[in-house]
Scaffold this motif. Structure first.
Motif, PDB file in Angstrom:
ATOM      1  N   TYR A   3      -6.162   0.137   2.842  1.00 26.36           N
ATOM      2  CA  TYR A   3      -5.126   0.052   3.884  1.00 26.36           C
ATOM      3  C   TYR A   3      -5.748   0.191   5.270  1.00 26.36           C
ATOM      4  CZ  TYR A   3      -1.273   1.585   6.878  1.00 26.36           C
ATOM      5  OH  TYR A   3      -0.392   1.722   7.914  1.00 26.36           O
ATOM      6  N   HIS A   8       0.802  -1.214   0.000  1.00 27.03           N
ATOM      7  CA  HIS A   8       0.000   0.000   0.000  1.00 27.03           C
ATOM      8  C   HIS A   8       0.842   1.276   0.000  1.00 27.03           C
ATOM      9  CE1 HIS A   8      -3.196  -2.863   1.122  1.00 27.03           C
ATOM     10  NE2 HIS A   8      -3.975  -1.996   0.517  1.00 27.03           N
ATOM     11  N   SER A  27       0.850   4.008  -2.982  1.00 28.31           N
ATOM     12  CA  SER A  27       0.574   5.391  -2.607  1.00 28.31           C
ATOM     13  C   SER A  27       1.688   6.328  -3.073  1.00 28.31           C
ATOM     14  CB  SER A  27       0.401   5.500  -1.088  1.00 28.31           C
ATOM     15  OG  SER A  27      -0.005   6.786  -0.715  1.00 28.31           O
ATOM     16  N   ASN A  49      -6.811   3.135  -2.248  1.00 30.49           N
ATOM     17  CA  ASN A  49      -5.643   2.499  -1.652  1.00 30.49           C
ATOM     18  C   ASN A  49      -5.580   2.803  -0.163  1.00 30.49           C
ATOM     19  OD1 ASN A  49      -2.909   1.157  -1.910  1.00 30.49           O
ATOM     20  ND2 ASN A  49      -2.245   3.175  -1.225  1.00 30.49           N
TER      21      ASN A  49
END
Length: 419
Positions: free
Chosen positions: A408, A368, A372, A404
């Motif tokens: 997460y 993640h 990102s 995302n």
């Protein structure tokens, strides 16, 4: 071809191919509009009409209508841009639902397409060197495309994109993965040779935007990994590399010289006007002059052209030179366009997205934070250099960046609840 594979192909064609248009008036009919029309019935039947995209653009709609009525915008300009934003925002919202909000899968598909666009760029360079025109001039495939001359007898590769800067933007997230792989000696999505293909393509583009993207990559990786000493080393190396590019690449040198002359010395000699540096400088002037008059909400989507006619140096009589009115509709920068058309409302909206949806390196979740950081590079480059709200599937990358963080948070909550 399976149905799912065909849909994948259409979706990512809409993201990566912006160099095919079917008509140019009353607006440019891009290939992605046709793909929208093909897939919308399928998406609507499966998911119904979504509320979230409409909620997001409700305020910009009312602001736009008000500004048209106040004479600060025109109906056609506003409706053209607003409709494009609305359609693309809804379409890529559907796309995320289609993939069951599987961020890793969508990012993996992006990386595959980015890799092949880099391959095409390298083929373009080799074809030019061996004088094989169909291999480097893709005008026979794309009607909104042209080859870009480089220094001497070389070419600046732009692959399937309209210009080298777009290649740099679209390869930004892939470069993040490539550099991180090289630094950590891992193979996240890319094998070792693929990492270098991405970086070679960016280098061959000779695009200052692509090089700035590499700087963003190093900065984000360094900060996330907590390697302050390494980051300092990277920055020193970056400065040295920048000096090297300045002294060896004529395109970089001319742009730096022109930008310095304009921004620092306000020198309006012809050699400083006939570059993209003046386009950026002039549009920044227009955007901030318009912002002074309408600081809270701007003058509405599509209104930068109206502001340009009012504030541009080329319209006020201070500068008269042909070829300096490029990007008068999109400000040549999404940040400048937001400043001009949406004011504080739009700028703060993007700041909230960037800051609130960023996933830092926690040490426990690798994927993640990589996604990102990679997507942040593309968003920053678009804010810097691309003024179109929806070109090359920009809303798709924003949705991916947002989801995302949601994904997460959900995984972190499950782990915390389980413990």
């Amino acid at each position: 071809m399976k149905k799912e594979t065909f849909v994948d192909f259409l979706i990512f064609t809409s993201i990566f191919i912006s160099t095919i248009t079917f008509f140019t008036t009353p607006f440019e009919g891009y290939l992605h509009y046709l793909i929208f029309l093909l897939l919308f019935p399928f998406f609507i039947q499966r998911y119904g009409l979504p509320k979230v995209p409409f909620q997001i653009i409700l305020l910009p709609f009312f602001v736009g209508v008000f500004q048209v009525m106040m004479g600060n915008n025109e109906w056609f300009l506003f409706l053209k841009i607003f409709s494009g934003v609305l359609l693309s925002t809804i379409f890529y919202y559907y796309v995320v639902q289609y993939y069951d909000i599987d961020v890793e899968k969508m990012f993996s598909l992006y990386l595959k397409w980015a890799y092949w666009s880099a391959i095409i760029g390298i083929i373009q360079y080799i074809s030019f060197k061996i004088h094989f025109k169909p291999g480097y001039d893709y005008g026979w495939i794309f009607n909104k495309w042209s080859a870009v001359a480089g220094e001497g007898a070389l070419i600046r590769i732009n692959s399937i994109y309209m210009e080298p800067a777009q290649l740099g933007i679209m390869l930004g997230p892939a470069a993040f993965v490539a550099i991180l792989n090289i630094f950590r000696k891992q193979n996240f999505e890319y094998k070792n040779y693929q990492n270098y293909i991405i970086l070679i393509a960016i280098y061959l583009s000779k695009s200052s935007t692509g090089y700035i993207g590499l700087f963003f990559v190093i900065l984000i990786i360094g900060l996330n990994l907590g390697y302050i000493s390494y980051l300092a080393l990277f920055l020193v190396v970056g400065v040295l590399a920048g000096i090297g590019l300045y002294n060896t690449v004529d395109e970089v040198k001319s742009r730096v010289d022109a930008a310095t002359a304009l921004w620092v010395h306000q020198n309006y000699k012809i050699e400083n006007l006939n570059t993209s540096s003046f386009v950026q400088y002039n549009n920044a002037h227009v955007a901030f002059e318009n912002f002074k008059e309408h600081p809270l909400f701007g003058t509405g989507m599509g209104s930068h052209l109206v502001a340009y006619e009012k504030y541009s140096y080329t319209r006020t009589g201070e500068i008269s030179f042909k070829g300096t009115d490029l990007n008068s509709t999109d400000a040549n920068s999404l940040f400048l366009r937001l400043v001009s058309e949406t004011g504080l409302m739009g700028v703060l909206f993007f700041m909230v997205i960037i800051l609130n949806c960023f996933v830092g390196n926690s040490g426990a979740d690798d994927t993640h934070w990589i996604v990102s950081g990679a997507l942040l590079v593309l968003i920053l480059l678009c804010l810097l250099r691309q003024g179109n709200y929806f070109l090359n599937g920009f809303p798709f990358f924003l949705w991916l960046y947002y989801y995302n963080k949601i994904e997460y948070n959900n995984k972190s909550f499950i782990k915390k609840d389980a413990s």
